[in-house]
Enzyme design. Sequence first.
Site, PDB file in Angstrom:
ATOM      1  N   GLY A   1       5.650  46.818  24.500  1.00 39.23           N
ATOM      2  CA  GLY A   1       6.313  47.688  25.465  1.00 39.23           C
ATOM      3  C   GLY A   1       6.590  49.088  24.948  1.00 39.23           C
ATOM      4  N   CYS A   2       6.137  49.374  23.750  1.00 37.52           N
ATOM      5  CA  CYS A   2       6.372  50.691  23.131  1.00 37.52           C
ATOM      6  C   CYS A   2       5.175  51.591  23.405  1.00 37.52           C
ATOM      7  CB  CYS A   2       6.556  50.515  21.628  1.00 37.52           C
ATOM      8  SG  CYS A   2       6.725  52.048  20.726  1.00 37.52           S
TER       9      CYS A   2
END
Length: 105
Positions: A103-104
């Site tokens: 999710g980065c």
Amino acid sequence: MAQLVVGDVTVELDEDGFLEDFAVWNEEVAKALAVTEEVPELTEEHWAMINYLRGYFDQFGVAPMVRKMVKDTGYDQKKIYELFPAGPGKGACKIAGLPKPTGCV
């Protein structure tokens, strides 16, 4: 694939600048990665967070959630962003040599 030259060693980076091989990380690599993240100097506070992240990753195989970082280190989110302007995932985890968190970036 990008590369970062650290002394006489060249380390491979992924397309987002994270280390391809967690095992090549050392303090000199951390300092070189820090420069790429606009952190010109790693202070004791930086090293405390970096060592926490590496220890957590060694134990659990993933980077901690930000809420867990705050609880375990005592640094609030504002402090983490002061130390690592790109944030806890992109900046702190990258400098600590961890794989890019889910999710980065």
